[in-house]
Design an enzyme around this catalytic site. Sequence first.
Site, PDB file in Angstrom:
ATOM      1  N   GLU A   1      41.103  39.096  32.635  1.00  0.00           N
ATOM      2  CA  GLU A   1      42.411  39.689  32.959  1.00  0.00           C
ATOM      3  C   GLU A   1      42.322  40.902  33.883  1.00  0.00           C
ATOM      4  OE1 GLU A   1      45.033  40.408  29.551  1.00  0.00           O
ATOM      5  OE2 GLU A   1      44.029  38.707  28.607  1.00  0.00           O
ATOM      6  N   GLY A   2      41.173  41.578  33.878  1.00  0.00           N
ATOM      7  CA  GLY A   2      40.993  42.704  34.797  1.00  0.00           C
ATOM      8  C   GLY A   2      41.029  42.209  36.238  1.00  0.00           C
ATOM      9  N   HIS A   3      40.307  41.122  36.504  1.00  0.00           N
ATOM     10  CA  HIS A   3      40.336  40.535  37.853  1.00  0.00           C
ATOM     11  C   HIS A   3      41.747  40.036  38.178  1.00  0.00           C
ATOM     12  CE1 HIS A   3      35.991  39.722  36.656  1.00  0.00           C
ATOM     13  NE2 HIS A   3      35.823  40.356  37.798  1.00  0.00           N
TER      14      HIS A   3
ATOM     15  N   GLY B   1      39.109  47.280  41.604  1.00  0.00           N
ATOM     16  CA  GLY B   1      39.460  47.896  40.327  1.00  0.00           C
ATOM     17  C   GLY B   1      38.983  49.340  40.245  1.00  0.00           C
TER      18      GLY B   1
ATOM     19  N   LYS C   1      38.036  50.504  37.634  1.00  0.00           N
ATOM     20  CA  LYS C   1      36.941  50.458  36.650  1.00  0.00           C
ATOM     21  C   LYS C   1      35.618  50.820  37.317  1.00  0.00           C
ATOM     22  CE  LYS C   1      34.305  47.992  33.497  1.00  0.00           C
ATOM     23  NZ  LYS C   1      33.354  47.306  34.366  1.00  0.00           N
TER      24      LYS C   1
ATOM     25  N   GLN D   1      32.378  52.691  43.216  1.00  0.00           N
ATOM     26  CA  GLN D   1      32.439  51.608  44.211  1.00  0.00           C
ATOM     27  C   GLN D   1      33.708  51.709  45.052  1.00  0.00           C
ATOM     28  OE1 GLN D   1      31.462  47.317  43.428  1.00  0.00           O
ATOM     29  NE2 GLN D   1      33.654  47.155  43.085  1.00  0.00           N
TER      30      GLN D   1
HETATM   31  P1  AMP Z   1      33.152  42.241  39.498  1.00  0.00           P
HETATM   32  O1  AMP Z   1      33.398  40.771  39.412  1.00  0.00           O
HETATM   33  O2  AMP Z   1      32.650  42.843  38.220  1.00  0.00           O
HETATM   34  O3  AMP Z   1      32.352  42.625  40.714  1.00  0.00           O
HETATM   35  O4  AMP Z   1      34.568  42.901  39.706  1.00  0.00           O
HETATM   36  C1  AMP Z   1      35.397  42.513  40.758  1.00  0.00           C
HETATM   37  C2  AMP Z   1      36.543  43.474  40.866  1.00  0.00           C
HETATM   38  O5  AMP Z   1      37.292  43.468  39.648  1.00  0.00           O
HETATM   39  C3  AMP Z   1      36.080  44.919  41.095  1.00  0.00           C
HETATM   40  O6  AMP Z   1      36.941  45.519  42.049  1.00  0.00           O
HETATM   41  C4  AMP Z   1      36.240  45.532  39.725  1.00  0.00           C
HETATM   42  O7  AMP Z   1      36.469  46.925  39.769  1.00  0.00           O
HETATM   43  C5  AMP Z   1      37.462  44.807  39.211  1.00  0.00           C
HETATM   44  N1  AMP Z   1      37.516  44.867  37.748  1.00  0.00           N
HETATM   45  C6  AMP Z   1      36.561  44.464  36.880  1.00  0.00           C
HETATM   46  N2  AMP Z   1      36.938  44.739  35.612  1.00  0.00           N
HETATM   47  C7  AMP Z   1      38.138  45.352  35.693  1.00  0.00           C
HETATM   48  C8  AMP Z   1      39.041  45.905  34.725  1.00  0.00           C
HETATM   49  N3  AMP Z   1      38.774  45.892  33.420  1.00  0.00           N
HETATM   50  N4  AMP Z   1      40.198  46.447  35.169  1.00  0.00           N
HETATM   51  C9  AMP Z   1      40.466  46.492  36.503  1.00  0.00           C
HETATM   52  N5  AMP Z   1      39.668  45.986  37.452  1.00  0.00           N
HETATM   53  C10 AMP Z   1      38.513  45.435  37.061  1.00  0.00           C
END
Ligand code: AMP
Length: 288
Positions: free
Chosen positions: A40-42, A155, A157, A161
């Site tokens: 859900e974050g993505h 994100g 998060k 980055q």
């Molecule tokens: P990742 O697949 O971990 O590289 O994350 C891809 C994108 O999703 C990055 O911009 C992260 O910051 C964002 N993201 C991951 N987890 C969350 C979260 N819990 N809330 C908001 N954005 C997130």
Amino acid sequence: MGNSALKVLVVKTVQEYRDWRDKLPSGKIGFVPTMGALHEGHMALVQAARKTCDHVVVSIFVNPLQFGPNEDFAKYPRVLEQDLALCEKFGVSAVFHPTVDVIYPNGQSGITTVHPPAELIAGLCGAFRPGHFVGVATVVNNLLNIVRPDYAFFGEKDYQQLQVIKHMVADLNMQVQIVGVPIVRESDGLALSSRNVYLSGKQRELAPQIYGALTAVKYLIHGGATISDAVAHGKSLLSALDGVTVQYLECCDPFTLQSVSDPKAPSIVLVAAKYGDVRLIDNLVVNA
Ligand code: AMP
């Protein structure tokens, strides 16, 4: 071109992507770069993109360049079919899912890389993951060159980055707008992460204490504590937990990421903690 049971378009090469983009009706393109194992974050990034853009492209690429030799590149979760189903459900227009050879046609060493400023990457995660942000900036620059979006969504998060990418885009005059999206959390406060699946039952129970420690630091500072006392308290809360090691817990300027000592100054508290082998990061604004 992907699985015929799924409607979302999957493109795997630069040429396939260009052919698709060339035929796209006019409108803004929003881009969400990910490493997959979507949650859900993505999807919050996808939803933000859908609000401002006509077409949403998600990339799924586990970037070897941003992992250290002893990190979890090989065992990073890869669940493509599940990811495609989520992308379809949330109205993604196309998923870019390249191989390593597509992204790095000349291999991974001896190639042109992007080096963010030392002040931004020497501390916090950069101190524990040498080379990580060079890998991140290089792949994001590469993906932005391929996808050519109007907006790209990241994100909060991964706060360091986000700042690295914002600086890169400004420093290199790249023609894209970077949008930060607030952290999505579980109801108990744990920030959603693809790595949460690796937590044992016991570790998962203790994981929300990360947010607890950040919240404690914030309210201690608001209540008049010095930053160093508040940060020491936050660290001790986490270090007291069985099997938990704090890599850093710091209060920083939200833009430069340098340590802050004035409790009234704009600041954000950032943390990385290892629960056994699982490394979790989180952050919370103290003063906007
Ligand atoms: P990742 O697949 O971990 O590289 O994350 C891809 C994108 O999703 C990055 O911009 C992260 O910051 C964002 N993201 C991951 N987890 C969350 C979260 N819990 N809330 C908001 N954005 C997130």
